[in-house]
Write an enzyme that holds these catalytic residues in place. Structure first.
Site, PDB file in Angstrom:
ATOM      1  N   LYS A 280       9.585   5.707 -47.230  1.00 57.75           N
ATOM      2  CA  LYS A 280       9.330   7.156 -45.977  1.00 57.75           C
ATOM      3  C   LYS A 280       8.168   7.863 -46.381  1.00 57.75           C
ATOM      4  O   LYS A 280       8.014   8.445 -46.957  1.00 57.75           O
ATOM      5  CB  LYS A 280       9.945   7.905 -45.469  1.00 57.75           C
ATOM      6  N   GLU A 365      28.620  12.101 -35.482  1.00 59.68           N
ATOM      7  CA  GLU A 365      28.575  13.845 -34.838  1.00 59.68           C
ATOM      8  C   GLU A 365      30.395  13.069 -34.355  1.00 59.68           C
ATOM      9  O   GLU A 365      31.030  14.555 -35.075  1.00 59.68           O
ATOM     10  CB  GLU A 365      28.090  13.572 -33.388  1.00 59.68           C
ATOM     11  N   ARG A 393      27.394  13.064 -28.236  1.00 60.42           N
ATOM     12  CA  ARG A 393      28.009  11.951 -28.821  1.00 60.42           C
ATOM     13  C   ARG A 393      29.614  11.727 -29.668  1.00 60.42           C
ATOM     14  O   ARG A 393      30.412  11.211 -29.803  1.00 60.42           O
ATOM     15  CB  ARG A 393      27.601  11.648 -30.498  1.00 60.42           C
TER      16      ARG A 393
END
Length: 623
Positions: A280, A365, A393
């Site tokens: 990343k 979540e 969610r």
């Protein structure tokens, strides 16, 4: 520049390997320049440049289908598919989205924006392909972080039943599932993806069963022995045991290796997972060193990596963060939960202060909500900090596991209301509606920085499910000296007037103040009420406004109208005071595109000038 000659997938296919490597450098430079000017998702996009080039080179896009999980790493995808010249409008009103959007390009086959969805979506596309007799290659790209979401495993479970080619790419940005074991892994991966081995594997049991001397039981034992040996040497047995062929790990920045493994994967006649290891922030040192900080960026100086605009005040998130630490010192039963966003929600400070009382559940979540319920059932005081659009969610878990049992879980709902450049998938404009419909749920919103602190303290002392919603960005400081004690379901009058009352919730209190100030110059003395609670609403103050002679009430909220705060007020007034006029100012029944918050508020008509104009048209305000 090679980049200038790229207008679609066919242009990529004509490039030599050395030209593709040069293109990767040019793409990184381009992405850095554009995000430094306009902001956006940086680290994740820098990490998938070579992977995207390899996909465009190996697939027949847009006929083949490519689904990106979350989608915030799609910049290279958009550039290579002919949208390079649109990047000055990236994430800006009227410009291109920072996520895949079907209406933008045939290369974007599925809209994404939330995590852990790509395998499900791509699997559905592959199943439709098979029913319709298509020949497309279907690829889902999912990050290792997204594999913490349960939906990904539900999809993997179903993908294992596929009888035709379906490719899953696990983009592992240096959070590897397993260690690289070197040459044996490469060797076995090559054998297992080779079509001769695939045929061998298919015919293994059938061939043995035709030998009379062996019999079924010995065949089973031989198969089990084979699988046991594989578990000693073969990586990815988790996927293998599900019936999904595993290839990897592959260097995600080696274009040749990526193209080779993609060709191998296309030969597999069932689901296959390619494990790709990327970095990343690749190619930009500040982002490599701090990928979390450079995940989503505001305009910044390329030479230093520092933001161009310094914040002039504390954000709501920062105030929440500081208050959580203060209260955590007073009460050892307070615990904090985040779904892979400790920095974004401000819980990183709580983690540093109380590491044993901090829980990062990953991008999960639904699990986070239910685990919070479990903690609450044992006497702890859990605070789950989550963005409004992501709390959706965990809807069923809120209803079934928290509210049904009246468990004292605090939901700190950040980014409530319009959030701006991330667009439709991230606008927090539905939470009032879906939270208000839940029995036993209490919903409140602060008018300013100080009230956020007081509301959090109130929530921590509350004995049932409670939600505290607040917007993104700098905290409003107005009315800081006016702070009545917070009592359940009670509003406060900020300015006494006559005739018309503005009943504002949360972020709209500042807008109400601007309306009152502007109308005062026109001879109107409006009452301004800080509603504080969206559930329960303060019916006593509504009755008092009527008794004091108010003939009109205007509700102000940064949420969709359907099921929102204004409709609750309207319902009560129609039942008890039908003679009083009620106008609800809210967001329309629509998804809201990307753009700056100020521009969106103006377009959607919830800024002070547009509200005044509307009320003039309706005859409440007269020139």
């Amino acid at each position: 520049m090679i980049l200038e000659s790229i207008h679609g997938a066919e242009d990529i296919k004509r490039l030599s390997l050395s030209e593709q490597k040069t293109l990767a450098k040019e793409l990184r430079r381009f992405i850095l320049e554009k995000t430094s000017m306009h902001g956006g998702h940086l680290a994740s996009n820098l990490g998938v440049v070579e992977l995207t080039i390899a996909l465009f080179h190996s697939l027949n896009l847009p006929q083949d289908k490519l689904v990106w999980d979350v989608g915030h790493q799609c910049y290279t995808h958009k550039i290579l598919s002919g949208r390079k010249d649109d990047f000055d409008g990236l994430r800006q009103l009227g410009g291109i989205s920072g996520f895949p959007k079907r209406e933008e390009s045939p290369y974007d086959c599925f809209n994404t924006g939330h995590s852990s969805t790509s395998i499900s979506a791509a699997l559905g596309i592959a199943q439709a392909r098979d029913i319709l007799g298509g020949k497309e290659t279907v690829v889902a790209v999912i990050g290792d972080g997204a594999l913490t979401g349960g939906m990904a495993y539900e999809a993997l479970n179903n993908a294992s039943k596929m009888k035709k080619n379906f490719i899953i790419i696990l983009n592992d940005n240096e959070m590897s599932i397993a260690k690289n074991v070197g040459g044996i892994s490469t060797y076995l991966n090559g054998i297992r993806s080779h079509e001769n081995y695939t045929h061998f594997k298919e015919n293994f049991a059938a061939g043995l069963s035709r030998v009379p001397i062996l019999g079924p039981s010995l065949v089973d034992r031989l198969k089990n022995t084979k699988n046991s040996i594989k578990q000693l040497f073969v990586r990815g047995m988790f996927f293998e045991n599900m019936g999904i062929t595993y290839l990897g790990p592959v260097d995600g920045h080696d274009i040749k290796a990526l193209e080779t493994v993609l060709q191998e994967a296309k030969r597999v006649d069932h689901a296959v997972l390619i494990h790709v290891v990327t970095k990343k922030g690749k190619g930009y040192v500040p982002a490599e060193q701090s990928p979390s900080h450079y995940h989503g960026v505001s305009p910044f100086h390329l030479s230093t990596g520092k933001d161009k605009a310094e914040s002039t005040g504390l954000s709501y998130t920062k105030i929440f963060s500081q208050t959580m630490v203060e209260e955590g010192r007073k009460n050892r039963n307070i615990v904090a939960i985040t779904a892979a966003m400790p920095d974004g929600t401000g819980l990183d400070a709580f983690e540093k202060a109380f590491p044993r009382r901090f829980f990062d559940v990953g991008i999960a979540e639904a699990h986070g909500v239910t685990s919070a319920a479990g903690m609450a059932s044992m006497g702890l005081k859990p605070v789950m900090a989550v963005y409004s659009s992501f709390l959706q969610r965990g809807f069923d878990q809120l209803v079934h596991d928290v509210c049904l049992q009246k468990l004292p879980v605090v939901f700190a709902v950040d980014r409530a209301g319009l959030v701006g450049a991330d667009g439709e998938t991230h606008q927090g404009i539905f939470d009032l509606s879906y939270l208000r419909l839940m029995p036993n749920m209490t919903v409140m919103a602060p008018k300013n920085a100080r009230e956020l602190q007081e509301m959090l303290r109130f929530a921590l002392a509350f004995s049932g499910p409670i939600c505290l919603r607040y917007p993104r960005g700098e905290a409003y400081q107005g009315f800081s000296e006016q702070q009545e004690e917070i009592l359940l379901g009670k509003a406060e009058i900020l300015k006494k007037g006559e005739g018309t009352a503005l009943l504002a919730l949360g972020s709209m209190v500042s807008t109400g103040a601007h309306i009152a100030e502007k109308m005062e110059k026109k001879g109107y003395n409006l009452t301004l009420v800080n509603a504080r609670f969206a559930k329960p609403i303060d019916t006593e103050i509504l009755d008092r406004l009527v008794e004091e002679g108010h003939h009109s009430i205007i509700t102000l909220e940064e949420n969709v109208r359907n099921g929102g705060f204004g409709e609750a007020v309207l319902e009560y007034m129609n039942a008890c005071h039908p003679e009083i006029r009620v106008e609800t100012v809210a967001l329309p029944d629509a998804y809201v595109e990307h753009g700056s918050v100020s521009a969106l508020r103006e377009i959607l008509g919830i800024d002070s000038d547009n509200i005044i104009r509307k009320m003039q048209e309706k005859g409440i305000f007269k020139d």
